[in-house]
Design a protein around this motif. Structure first.
Motif, short mmCIF file in Angstrom:
data_model
loop_
_atom_site.label_atom_id
_atom_site.label_comp_id
_atom_site.label_asym_id
_atom_site.label_seq_id
_atom_site.Cartn_x
_atom_site.Cartn_y
_atom_site.Cartn_z
N LYS A 44 0.75 -1.19 0.07
CA LYS A 44 -0.02 0.01 -0.20
C LYS A 44 0.80 1.35 0.03
CE LYS A 44 -3.90 -2.04 2.30
NZ LYS A 44 -4.61 -2.16 3.70
N ASN A 45 2.12 1.19 -0.17
CA ASN A 45 3.21 2.27 -0.29
C ASN A 45 3.14 3.20 1.13
OD1 ASN A 45 4.60 1.64 -2.47
ND2 ASN A 45 2.76 2.60 -3.63
N ALA A 46 2.81 2.39 2.08
CA ALA A 46 2.80 3.32 3.49
C ALA A 46 4.31 3.75 3.88
CB ALA A 46 2.59 2.21 4.58
N SER A 47 4.23 4.68 4.60
CA SER A 47 5.65 5.51 4.83
C SER A 47 6.46 4.61 5.51
CB SER A 47 5.21 6.76 5.68
OG SER A 47 4.89 6.32 7.06
N LEU A 48 7.81 4.79 5.44
CA LEU A 48 8.89 3.94 6.24
C LEU A 48 8.61 3.98 7.72
CD1 LEU A 48 11.66 2.53 5.66
CD2 LEU A 48 12.76 4.87 6.10
N LEU A 49 8.33 4.96 8.17
CA LEU A 49 8.14 5.13 9.71
C LEU A 49 6.90 4.30 10.14
CD1 LEU A 49 9.15 6.34 12.38
CD2 LEU A 49 7.53 8.36 11.71
N TYR A 51 5.77 1.36 8.58
CA TYR A 51 5.91 0.08 8.82
C TYR A 51 7.06 -0.34 9.53
CZ TYR A 51 8.54 0.35 4.20
OH TYR A 51 9.23 0.62 3.19
N GLN A 52 7.91 0.52 9.82
CA GLN A 52 8.86 0.28 11.03
C GLN A 52 8.37 0.14 12.60
OE1 GLN A 52 12.39 2.65 10.03
NE2 GLN A 52 13.37 0.72 9.46
N ALA A 53 7.34 1.11 12.60
CA ALA A 53 6.75 1.40 14.01
C ALA A 53 5.68 0.39 14.61
CB ALA A 53 6.40 2.87 14.14
N VAL A 54 5.12 -0.08 13.65
CA VAL A 54 3.87 -0.88 13.77
C VAL A 54 4.11 -2.24 14.65
CG1 VAL A 54 3.64 -2.13 11.44
CG2 VAL A 54 1.67 -1.75 13.04
N LEU A 88 14.05 2.80 15.22
CA LEU A 88 14.17 4.19 15.14
C LEU A 88 15.52 4.53 14.60
CD1 LEU A 88 13.00 6.74 16.28
CD2 LEU A 88 14.32 6.29 18.19
N LEU A 89 16.75 3.99 15.14
CA LEU A 89 17.94 4.33 14.53
C LEU A 89 17.93 4.00 13.32
CD1 LEU A 89 20.24 3.19 17.22
CD2 LEU A 89 19.89 5.43 16.64
N LEU A 90 17.34 2.89 12.60
CA LEU A 90 17.37 2.48 11.18
C LEU A 90 16.66 3.59 10.46
CD1 LEU A 90 18.13 0.18 9.29
CD2 LEU A 90 15.91 -0.70 9.92
N TRP A 91 15.39 4.09 10.91
CA TRP A 91 14.60 4.94 10.21
C TRP A 91 15.48 6.39 9.98
CZ3 TRP A 91 12.51 9.73 12.25
CH2 TRP A 91 11.79 10.23 11.27
N ILE A 92 16.12 6.64 11.38
CA ILE A 92 17.05 7.82 11.18
C ILE A 92 18.08 7.86 10.15
CG2 ILE A 92 18.53 9.34 12.59
CD1 ILE A 92 16.98 8.62 14.95
N GLU A 93 18.73 6.58 10.24
CA GLU A 93 19.83 6.39 9.13
C GLU A 93 19.21 6.33 7.88
OE1 GLU A 93 22.01 2.88 10.13
OE2 GLU A 93 22.68 2.44 7.94
N MET B 1 14.14 -3.30 1.47
CA MET B 1 14.83 -2.72 2.70
C MET B 1 15.82 -3.83 3.44
SD MET B 1 13.58 -0.34 5.64
CE MET B 1 12.17 -1.54 6.16
N PRO B 2 17.03 -3.97 2.87
CA PRO B 2 18.09 -4.95 3.19
C PRO B 2 18.17 -5.14 4.84
CG PRO B 2 19.20 -3.16 2.20
CD PRO B 2 17.84 -2.87 2.00
N THR B 3 18.22 -3.86 5.82
CA THR B 3 18.35 -3.99 6.94
C THR B 3 17.16 -4.74 7.82
OG1 THR B 3 19.37 -1.99 6.75
CG2 THR B 3 19.42 -2.75 8.81
N LYS B 4 16.26 -4.44 7.15
CA LYS B 4 14.72 -4.93 7.72
C LYS B 4 15.03 -6.79 7.62
CE LYS B 4 10.58 -4.77 8.81
NZ LYS B 4 9.90 -4.06 10.12
N SER B 5 15.06 -7.07 6.32
CA SER B 5 15.27 -8.48 6.18
C SER B 5 16.60 -8.97 7.03
CB SER B 5 15.53 -8.77 4.66
OG SER B 5 16.63 -8.02 4.14
N LEU B 6 17.61 -7.95 7.33
CA LEU B 6 18.80 -8.61 8.01
C LEU B 6 18.24 -8.85 9.45
CD1 LEU B 6 21.98 -8.78 7.96
CD2 LEU B 6 22.08 -6.50 8.95
N PHE B 7 17.48 -7.97 10.02
CA PHE B 7 16.93 -8.23 11.43
C PHE B 7 16.40 -9.44 11.52
CE2 PHE B 7 14.23 -7.32 14.83
CZ PHE B 7 14.84 -7.06 15.87
N ALA B 8 15.06 -9.56 10.67
CA ALA B 8 14.53 -10.61 10.37
C ALA B 8 15.39 -12.00 10.38
CB ALA B 8 13.42 -10.74 9.09
N ASN B 9 16.25 -12.01 9.31
CA ASN B 9 17.21 -13.25 9.36
C ASN B 9 17.80 -13.41 10.66
OD1 ASN B 9 16.63 -13.51 6.80
ND2 ASN B 9 18.19 -12.42 5.91
N ALA B 10 18.12 -12.46 11.35
CA ALA B 10 19.05 -12.67 12.38
C ALA B 10 18.08 -13.34 13.63
CB ALA B 10 19.50 -11.20 13.05
#
Lengths: 432, 416
Positions: A44-49, A51-54, A88-93, B1-10
Motif C-alpha cells: 500500500k506504499n505506506a511510509s517507512l516510519l 511499517y517500522q513502528a507498527v 528508530l535508529l534505522l529510520w533515522i539512518e 529494505m535490506p536491513t529489515k530483512s537482516l533483522f528478520a534473518n538474525a
C-alpha cells in the motif's frame, strides 16, 4: 570451550518456566505478524516510519497492558524496547541517506550506534540468563601460554572494532590540528593522517594483545619467527608494506598528486600500506598499484615540486602574416582563458618555417593538471576564433586527385602519348 | 529494505540456533531438568581460582543431590557479592531468577523482603534440624526463609613459627603484641565484636536494645571501646577494614596473628602450609569472646517452575539432613554442620576442635544476647554507622566517649 557450550546450552532450562516460554511465543508471534503487516503496508506504499513502528510498538503496547494485569511480560517488554530503538535508529539512518547518500552521521549510526545496540542487547541477555562476570571467567583455550578467558576475548574484539572505526576520525583530527599548528600543506596533512591512523591501529593492536593477557615474550618470539617467514613466504607483500611506510615518511608521493601511469595522468587518492590507489583522468577508473612499483620503476610526476601542469598548443599561420602579430595574438588568447595561470604567464614562439605555414607554439600552465586536456581544447577553439576575427588564415596542404585507368586503353594511351609529345615540344620551344 | 530483512534473518538464525541447542543438548523427547544455583564471590577476589574453589565445594553438594536425582543438570552462576542482589532482582523481573541462592542466612532476610526468595514450609523436617540460634537467624516473621547448611566459625589464625603459645585472653593478646608479635584486627563490626564479648560488653549492648538497666552507666561498653582505643595505640596492633585484608597480610608475612574465619583459614593453609595454626579467639578473664560465625544457607528462588521448586527442595534436603551434613563435614574441615543432630568429632583434628569451641562454647554462650545483637546491627544503616564509629575510634578521630555516645544513640533511635 566445552564449559562455554555447557553454559549456553544450560539456558534452555528456562523453557521449563511457563512465564518464560509464553513470552517467547508472544515475541515469535509478534515477529511473524510484523513480517505479514510489513508486506501488506509495503504493497500500500505506506511510509517507512509506519511499517517500522507498527510491529515493535504493538508488541510493546500489548506487553505493557498484560503486565498491568500481572501477567509476566518482562522479557517481551525489553525485547520490544530494543526493537523500537533499533527501528528508530534505522529510520533515522535511512532518512539521512535519502537526503545525502554519503552522510557522515548515517555512517556512524551504521558503524557504531546500531552495532552498539546489538552488543548491548546481547550482553544484557547473557547477564540475565547467567552472569556476565561469571561467563567472563570461562576459559576457552590457551594462546601464547596465556589463558583466553571469554571476558578478555570479548573485550579485545570490541576494542579492536572500536580502534578500527575510531582511528580514522582521531587521525583526521590530529592531522588537522598539526596542519593548523605547523602550517603544513594539504598533501602533508593527508600523509600525516595515514601515518597517525596506522600508528593508532598498531599501538591499539598491541594494547588489545596485552589486555587479552598475551605473553609479551612469546609475542616477541613469534614476531621474530614471522619476520623470517615473511622474508621468504610473503616477501612481496612485506616489500609493499615497507615501501608504503617509506613513501609516507619520505613524502615523495602524496595523496592529491598527479602521476603519469602508462602515459595517462592519474591522481593519487590514497596511499595504502600495500598499494597506492589512483584514479585515472581519462575514464575515472580506479587503479591499485603495488607500492614497490614506485621503488623499482620510474614514476613521472606533474606535481612533485609544484601543483600546476605546463602544456602547449601548436598552430600554423600563413606566411604573409607578421609573426610578431601572431605571437601577440596567441599570448593574448591564452592569457584570457580563466583556467590558464597568469604566473608563469603564457608564452608563444615561432618554431618552424614549414611547407605551407609558419608554425607557432603557445605554452601555458594550468592549476589543475587533470584539466589540461579540456583547457587545450578550449584554447584551440579560441585561437581559431581569434585568427578568424583578425583575418589570419591557417593554411593547410591541398591535394588534387586525378583518376587513372590501368591498363590504359588504346585511345586514351595514344591521347596521352600525344599529350606528352605536345608537352615536350612546348618545353623545347621554351628552352629555345 | 535490506536491513529489515537482516533483522528478520538474525531473529530466524537465533531461533534456529536455540532450537538446535535445545535438540542437541536434551534427550530425544524429554527436555533435561535444570537447576540454577546462584552464589556470591567477594568482589575483590572475583577470579578463576576463587570461582573454582567455591564450585568444587558446590560440587560436593551436587554429588549428594545427584545420588537421588542423577539426570538433573545443575548450573551454578557466580555473582560479585556486592552486585548479587541487584542482579537477582533484575533477573527475577524477567522470571529468570535462580532456583536456589547460596547466601549468608542473615542476608537472605533482605532477599525475602524484596520477594526474591520464598519461605520454606514450617513443617518439622525443616525446623527441627536446627537449634534455636540458627533457627532465629534463618527466620523472618516466623517463617523459615533460609535453610542453613554450614557454620563458618570465627577463629584466630597465626604463624606458629613466630607465635609459640597463642593468647588465651585479650590481656595476653596485648602482651603478645608488646613482645613484638605483629597483630591484626578488623574494624568491621561483625569481625571485631568478639572483643566486646571478651571485655564483657555484650550484655550491655544487648540491654541497649531491650531498654533494660537504662539508668545504669554502660561501663563495660566504655571498657570495650577503651580497649580498642588502647590497642590502636600499640605499635604492633594494627586495624584493617576487614578480615580479607588481614588474611592477605598474614600470608604475605606482614602479620603474625589475626582474627579470621575458618574458610579463610583453609585458603591460607594452601599458601602457608604447616606454618599456619588455628585456635579460638582470646576470651576475657570472666567472659567469652563473642565470636561471629557466618551461617551459610540455601534460599529458594521465587521464579522456579513447580518441577524446579521440587528439585530445589530436594537439593536442600540432600545437603541439610543429618547424613548429608555429616558427609559435608567429613569432606570439608573448614566448616561445621548446621544440623544440630550431627556430632562433631572433636578429637579428629585441632582445627575442628577450635571450630567447635568457637561455635559451641563462645558463640552459643550468648544465647540470650544473640537476637538483640542481630537486631542492633540488623539494618544496613546501623551497621554502617557502627562501622564508621569503630573506624574513627581506632584511627583516633573519635574519643572513647564520643564513640560510646554514638553506639548508645543508635540503640535509642531504633527504639524510637
Amino acid at each position: 570451550m566445552n564449559n562455554l557450550l555447557f553454559e549456553i546450552s544450560s539456558w534452555t532450562g528456562y523453557f521449563d518456566r511457563a512465564a518464560v516460554t509464553w513470552q517467547l511465543v508472544l515475541i515469535a508471534c509478534a515477529l511473524i505478524a510484523d513480517i505479514y503487516i510489513w508486506k501488506k503496508l509495503k504493497a500500500k506504499n505506506a511510509s517507512l516510519l509506519t511499517y517500522q513502528a507498527v510491529g515493535p510498538l504493538a508488541l510493546l503496547g500489548i506487553s505493557i497492558l498484560l503486565g498491568m494485569a500481572s501477567i509476566p511480560t518482562g522479557i517481551a517488554i525489553r525485547f520490544a524496547g530494543i526493537w523500537v530503538l533499533w527501528n528508530l535508529l534505522l529510520w533515522i539512518e535511512l532518512r539521512l541517506i535519502q537526503r545525502n547518500p554519503k552522510d557522515r552521521k548515517a555512517r556512524w549510526l551504521r558503524r557504531l550506534a546500531r552495532p552498539s545496540i546489538i552488543i548491548w542487547a546481547l550482553l544484557y541477555c547473557i547477564d540475565r540468563l547467567n552472569s556476565l562476570s561469571s561467563i567472563a571467567l570461562i576459559n576457552v583455550g590457551t594462546l601464547l601460554e596465556a589463558q583466553l578467558l571469554v571476558g578478555g576475548l570479548f573485550s579485545s574484539l570490541i576494542g579492536l572494532y572500536l580502534i578500527l572505526i575510531a582511528s580514522g576520525p582521531i587521525a583526521f583530527m590530529l592531522s588537522w590540528l598539526l596542519k593548523t599548528g605547523l602550517k603544513t600543506s594539504d598533501q602533508s596533512r593527508n600523509a600525516l593522517e595515514i601515518v597517525i591512523r596506522y600508528l593508532i591501529i598498531g599501538f591499539g593492536l598491541l594494547a588489545v594483545a596485552f589486555q587479552a593477557g598475551l605473553n609479551t615474550a612469546a609475542l616477541l618470539t613469534i614476531s621474530a619467527g614471522l619476520s623470517v617467514g615473511i622474508g621468504f613466504g610473503v616477501k612481496d607483500i612485506f616489500f609493499n608494506f615497507i615501501s608504503g611506510i617509506w613513501l609516507l615518511f619520505e613524502g615523495s608521493i602524496q595523496p592529491g598528486e598527479v602521476l603519469m601511469i602508462k602515459g595517462e595522468p592519474c591522481r593519487v587518492n590514497k596511499l595504502g600500506l600495500r598499494a597506492t590507489q589512483l584514479s585515472r583522468d581519462r575514464d575515472d577508473a580506479e587503479l591499485r598499484i603495488p607500492n614497490q612499483t614506485f621503488f623499482t620503476q620510474d614514476a613521472e610526476s606533474y606535481t612533485a615540486g609544484e601543483n600546476f601542469r605546463r602544456n602547449e598548443v601548436v598552430v600554423g599561420a600563413a606566411y604573409h602574416h607578421e609573426p610578431k602579430q601572431v605571437i601577440a595574438l596567441l599570448e593574448q588568447v591564452a592569457s584570457q582563458h580563466p583556467k590558464v595561470l597568469r604566473n608563469p604567464s603564457p608564452k608563444a614562439f615561432a618554431i618552424d618555417f614549414a611547407d605551407s605555414s609558419i608554425n607557432y607554439k603557445v605554452k601555458y600552465s594550468v592549476g589543475n593538471p587533470l584539466q589540461a586536456l579540456s583547457v587545450s581544447s578550449d584554447l584551440r577553439q579560441d585561437i581559431w576564433t581569434a585568427f578568424q576575427n583578425n583575418g589570419i588564415g591557417i593554411p593547410f596542404p591541398q591535394r588534387q586527385v586525378y583518376p587513372m585507368e590501368w591498363p590504359p586503353s588504346q585511345q586514351s594511351s595514344q591521347g596521352s602519348q600525344l599529350h606528352r609529345e605536345n608537352h615536350a615540344s612546348t618545353d623545347g620551344q621554351d628552352q629555345a | 529494505m535490506p536491513t529489515k530483512s537482516l533483522f528478520a534473518n538474525a531473529i530466524t538464525l537465533i531461533s534456529i540456533t536455540l532450537s538446535a541447542l535445545l535438540s542437541g543438548c536434551t534427550s530425544v523427547n524429554k527436555p533435561a531438568n535444570t537447576l540454577y544455583i546462584a552464589y556470591a564471590l567477594p568482589e575483590n577476589d572475583f577470579n578463576q581460582s576463587t570461582k573454582e574453589r567455591i564450585e568444587n565445594r558446590i560440587k560436593i553438594f551436587t554429588q549428594l543431590f545427584q545420588q537421588t536425582n542423577p539426570d538433573i543438570r545443575v548450573v551454578t552462576v557466580a555473582y560479585k557479592a556486592n552486585r548479587m542482589k541487584h542482579q537477582i532482582t533484575e533477573d527475577s523481573r524477567l522470571n529468570l531468577g535462580p532456583d536456589l541462592i547460596i547466601e549468608l542466612a542473615t542476608s537472605l532476610g533482605s532477599y525475602y523482603q524484596d520477594s526474591l526468595v520464598s519461605s520454606f514450609s514450617n513443617s518439622p523436617p525443616w525446623t527441627q534440624q536446627y537449634d534455636d540460634v540458627i533457627k532465629g537467624l534463618s527466620t523472618f516473621n516466623e517463617k523459615l526463609i533460609a535453610a542453613p547448611y554450614a557454620i563458618i566459625p570465627q577463629v584466630a589464625c597465626y604463624n606458629n613459627k613466630v607465635v609459640k603459645q597463642p593468647p588465651k585472653t585479650i590481656q595476653e593478646l596485648v602482651e603478645l603484641g608488646a613482645s613484638g608479635v605483629r597483630i591484626g584486627l578488623a574494624a568491621n563490626p561483625a569481625e571485631v565484636i568478639w572483643t566486646a564479648g571478651s571485655t564483657g560488653a555484650i550484655p550491655e549492648i544487648s540491654s541497649l536494645v531491650t531498654k533494660q538497666n537504662q539508668n545504669k552507666q554502660p561501663l563495660k561498653i566504655k571498657e570495650w571501646l577503651t580497649w580498642l582505643r588502647q590497642a590502636a595505640y600499640y605499635q604492633n596492633i594494627s586495624f584493617y577494614s576487614n578480615q580479607s585484608q588481614l588474611s592477605d597480610e598474614l600470608t604475605s608475612n606482614n602479620l603474625d596473628w589475626i582474627s579470621c574465619n575458618s574458610f579463610q583459614a583453609s585458603v591460607m593453609k594452601e599458601k602457608m602450609g604447616e606454618q599456619l595454626s588455628i585456635t579460638i579467639l582470646p576470651n576475657g578473664v570472666q567472659t567469652k569472646a563473642f565470636t561471629w560465625p557466618y551461617i551459610t544457607a540455601f534460599g529458594l528462588g521465587a521464579n522456579s517452575s513447580p518441577t524446579q521448586r521440587a528439585l530445589a527442595l530436594s537439593y536442600v534436603k540432600s545437603n541439610t539432613n543429618a547424613v548429608g551434613q555429616r558427609q559435608l563435614m567429613l569432606r570439608n574441615e573448614d566448616l561445621l554442620p548446621a544440623n544440630k543432630n550431627v556430632d562433631i568429632p572433636n578429637e579428629s583434628s585441632k582445627t575442628l576442635k577450635a571450630l567447635n569451641e568457637s561455635w559451641n562454647e563462645q558463640s552459643l554462650s550468648y544465647l540470650e544476647e544473640w537476637p538483640m545483637i542481630i537486631q542492633y546491627l540488623s539494618t544496613s544503616q546501623n551497621y554502617l554507622d557502627v562501622k564508621k564509629a569503630l573506624a574513627e575510634l581506632t584511627s583516633g578521630v573519635l574519643s572513647v566517649e564520643e564513640a560510646e555516645q554514638i553506639l548508645i544513640n543508635l540503640a535509642k533511635e531504633d527504639n524510637e
